[in-house]
Design a protein around this motif. Structure first.
Motif, PDB file in Angstrom:
ATOM      1  N   ARG A 246       0.856  -1.197   0.000  1.00 56.63           N
ATOM      2  CA  ARG A 246       0.000   0.000   0.000  1.00 56.63           C
ATOM      3  C   ARG A 246       0.888   1.242   0.000  1.00 56.63           C
ATOM      4  O   ARG A 246       1.789   1.367   0.840  1.00 56.63           O
ATOM      5  N   VAL A 247       0.622   2.169  -0.919  1.00 55.63           N
ATOM      6  CA  VAL A 247       1.341   3.438  -0.977  1.00 55.63           C
ATOM      7  C   VAL A 247       0.370   4.532  -0.547  1.00 55.63           C
ATOM      8  O   VAL A 247      -0.671   4.727  -1.177  1.00 55.63           O
ATOM      9  N   VAL A 248       0.710   5.211   0.550  1.00 58.25           N
ATOM     10  CA  VAL A 248      -0.137   6.283   1.087  1.00 58.25           C
ATOM     11  C   VAL A 248       0.441   7.608   0.610  1.00 58.25           C
ATOM     12  O   VAL A 248       1.578   7.950   0.941  1.00 58.25           O
ATOM     13  N   LEU A 249      -0.335   8.358  -0.182  1.00 57.36           N
ATOM     14  CA  LEU A 249       0.139   9.638  -0.705  1.00 57.36           C
ATOM     15  C   LEU A 249      -0.370  10.762   0.188  1.00 57.36           C
ATOM     16  O   LEU A 249      -1.562  11.056   0.216  1.00 57.36           O
ATOM     17  N   CYS A 250       0.561  11.362   0.926  1.00 57.31           N
ATOM     18  CA  CYS A 250       0.204  12.430   1.860  1.00 57.31           C
ATOM     19  C   CYS A 250       0.584  13.793   1.315  1.00 57.31           C
ATOM     20  O   CYS A 250      -0.104  14.778   1.526  1.00 57.31           O
ATOM     21  N   GLY A 251       1.712  13.863   0.594  1.00 58.75           N
ATOM     22  CA  GLY A 251       2.174  15.140   0.075  1.00 58.75           C
ATOM     23  C   GLY A 251       3.252  14.914  -0.952  1.00 58.75           C
ATOM     24  O   GLY A 251       3.661  13.785  -1.203  1.00 58.75           O
ATOM     25  N   SER A 252       3.706  16.020  -1.547  1.00 55.91           N
ATOM     26  CA  SER A 252       4.694  15.923  -2.618  1.00 55.91           C
ATOM     27  C   SER A 252       5.606  17.144  -2.562  1.00 55.91           C
ATOM     28  O   SER A 252       5.725  17.894  -3.511  1.00 55.91           O
ATOM     29  N   ILE A 253       6.260  17.324  -1.404  1.00 53.02           N
ATOM     30  CA  ILE A 253       6.990  18.565  -1.141  1.00 53.02           C
ATOM     31  C   ILE A 253       8.094  18.813  -2.157  1.00 53.02           C
ATOM     32  O   ILE A 253       8.449  19.962  -2.420  1.00 53.02           O
ATOM     33  N   SER A 254       8.610  17.764  -2.789  1.00 54.02           N
ATOM     34  CA  SER A 254       9.694  17.961  -3.760  1.00 54.02           C
ATOM     35  C   SER A 254       9.238  18.803  -4.948  1.00 54.02           C
ATOM     36  O   SER A 254      10.058  19.440  -5.607  1.00 54.02           O
ATOM     37  N   GLY A 255       7.930  18.832  -5.219  1.00 54.09           N
ATOM     38  CA  GLY A 255       7.447  19.554  -6.392  1.00 54.09           C
ATOM     39  C   GLY A 255       6.619  20.786  -6.111  1.00 54.09           C
ATOM     40  O   GLY A 255       6.175  21.465  -7.037  1.00 54.09           O
ATOM     41  N   TYR A 256       6.396  21.134  -4.830  1.00 55.64           N
ATOM     42  CA  TYR A 256       5.467  22.226  -4.514  1.00 55.64           C
ATOM     43  C   TYR A 256       5.906  23.570  -5.080  1.00 55.64           C
ATOM     44  O   TYR A 256       5.079  24.432  -5.352  1.00 55.64           O
ATOM     45  N   ASN A 257       7.220  23.803  -5.184  1.00 55.95           N
ATOM     46  CA  ASN A 257       7.701  25.094  -5.658  1.00 55.95           C
ATOM     47  C   ASN A 257       8.203  25.054  -7.097  1.00 55.95           C
ATOM     48  O   ASN A 257       8.811  26.000  -7.570  1.00 55.95           O
ATOM     49  N   SER A 258       7.948  23.932  -7.803  1.00 58.35           N
ATOM     50  CA  SER A 258       8.374  23.848  -9.201  1.00 58.35           C
ATOM     51  C   SER A 258       7.457  24.706 -10.064  1.00 58.35           C
ATOM     52  O   SER A 258       6.236  24.579  -9.973  1.00 58.35           O
ATOM     53  N   PRO A 259       8.040  25.587 -10.912  1.00 61.93           N
ATOM     54  CA  PRO A 259       7.179  26.428 -11.756  1.00 61.93           C
ATOM     55  C   PRO A 259       6.313  25.597 -12.703  1.00 61.93           C
ATOM     56  O   PRO A 259       5.188  25.956 -12.996  1.00 61.93           O
ATOM     57  N   GLU A 260       6.836  24.475 -13.211  1.00 63.75           N
ATOM     58  CA  GLU A 260       5.982  23.628 -14.041  1.00 63.75           C
ATOM     59  C   GLU A 260       5.958  22.213 -13.457  1.00 63.75           C
ATOM     60  O   GLU A 260       6.829  21.819 -12.705  1.00 63.75           O
TER      61      GLU A 260
END
Length: 343
Positions: A246-260
């Motif tokens: 099971r993969v629980v997706l809580c957040g994706s902080i690595s991409g939050y500030n990516s312009p695209e």
């Protein structure tokens, strides 16, 4: 005596790329009207909490909460003290928690009330209310147990494991009899995870090859992966999932500030081959069950079984810079900012 004005940080422009102080404007607004409507309270902000999710709240796109409007105070959780009240459930002097926003005083009743104000349990310090007993711990509790459904003996992988949510996930998994592997950035955070949180194995993504380390640590595969990071880390974790994991997706902080938007994991086909389940969730869906989580957390904290850290900055003028700390990795534990002590 009440002050002459109410300082607020307003959203000035929507960021593309890294969020920072330049996207906000510090203003002094008139104080809310002293004559309260029935059921209203005036709250003085004592402490603010900061979460990576706040980066998404300023994007002009539909989400689980409406975007913060330009020219409005930034939305944020906080602890405050009731200064005046016409609400018997929120008496004068009480410490309360909820969405207080980036401002010194809030009129609750007129507030964005996706998270209604709650009186703090007697004797709870504001920092603890926002950290170990805050929404990050609720996120960890319900995301791991309800979505991830670990069983004793499972191998649980946590990314962003030294953060407020990740460290709670790692410890709840340990307390439920799982083997826990945490991914974090830097020797200091990894050391804290092993010593204070008693995580079985740590991977320092800054100095180690995450995928190679997972291959070595998880020859039998990962049963539950609680992901706060996304991107390459999500791809590496997926590569080493066990069948029916099971993969629980809580957040994706690595991409939050990516312009695209960056392309997602290239190995999603593994969900088919290994019969994996991948599911996202938002903690506000579980608020009606919050007492269940609080009871468990209070038991673990009371028994000395649960570690947490608070990174406390100070000063109203430093609020936007404090949010940015979450995205530079500067913060150690739950990011907070103190404005005042309770009266």
């Amino acid at each position: 005596p009440m002050p002459d004005g109410n300082r607020q940080w307003l959203l000035r422009e929507r960021p593309t790329g890294m969020i920072g102080p330049e996207h906000y404007e510090l203003v002094t607004s008139p104080m809310p009207e002293p004559d309260l409507a029935a059921g209203e309270v005036l709250v003085k902000t004592l402490m603010l909490g900061f979460d990576p999710a706040m980066r998404g709240w300023v994007n002009d796109e539909p989400s689980y909460l409406p975007p913060v409007a330009l020219g409005e105070p930034m939305r944020a959780s906080g602890v405050g003290q009731v200064v005046s009240s016409t609400n018997p459930d929120l008496p004068e002097g009480a410490l309360v928690q909820g969405l207080l926003n980036w401002q010194e005083y809030s009129l609750a009743g007129s507030n964005d009330s996706a998270i209604p104000l709650q009186v703090l349990p007697e004797g709870t310090p504001p920092g603890m209310a926002l950290s170990v007993f805050g929404t990050t711990s609720l996120t960890a509790y319900f995301g791991l147990l309800d979505v991830g459904k670990p069983v004793a003996g499972d191998t649980v992988l946590v990314s962003g494991a030294a953060g407020a949510t990740g460290s709670a996930v790692a410890q709840i998994a340990r307390l439920k009899g799982c083997r826990v592997i945490g991914i974090a950035g830097g020797a200091e955070k990894c050391g804290w995870l092993q010593e204070a949180c008693k995580v079985d194995d740590v991977i320092d993504y800054k100095s180690e090859n995450v995928e190679q380390r997972l291959a070595a640590l998880c020859p039998e595969g990962i049963n539950v992966f609680f992901d706060n990071v996304g991107g390459d880390i999500l791809e590496a974790g997926l590569q080493h999932m066990a069948e029916r994991g099971r993969v629980v997706l809580c957040g994706s902080i690595s991409g939050y500030n990516s312009p695209e938007r960056t392309p997602g994991p290239r190995n999603l086909f593994l969900l088919v081959v290994r019969r994996l389940r991948m599911e996202g969730f938002i903690v506000i869906d579980y608020l009606d069950r919050a007492p269940e989580a609080f009871e468990a957390l209070m038991g673990w904290v009371g028994a000395g079984e649960f570690a947490w850290r608070e990174d406390v900055q100070e000063g109203f003028e430093n609020i936007p810079a404090t949010l940015q700390r979450l995205f530079t990795g500067a913060n150690k534990g739950k990011q907070l900012l103190k404005l005042a002590d309770p009266a």
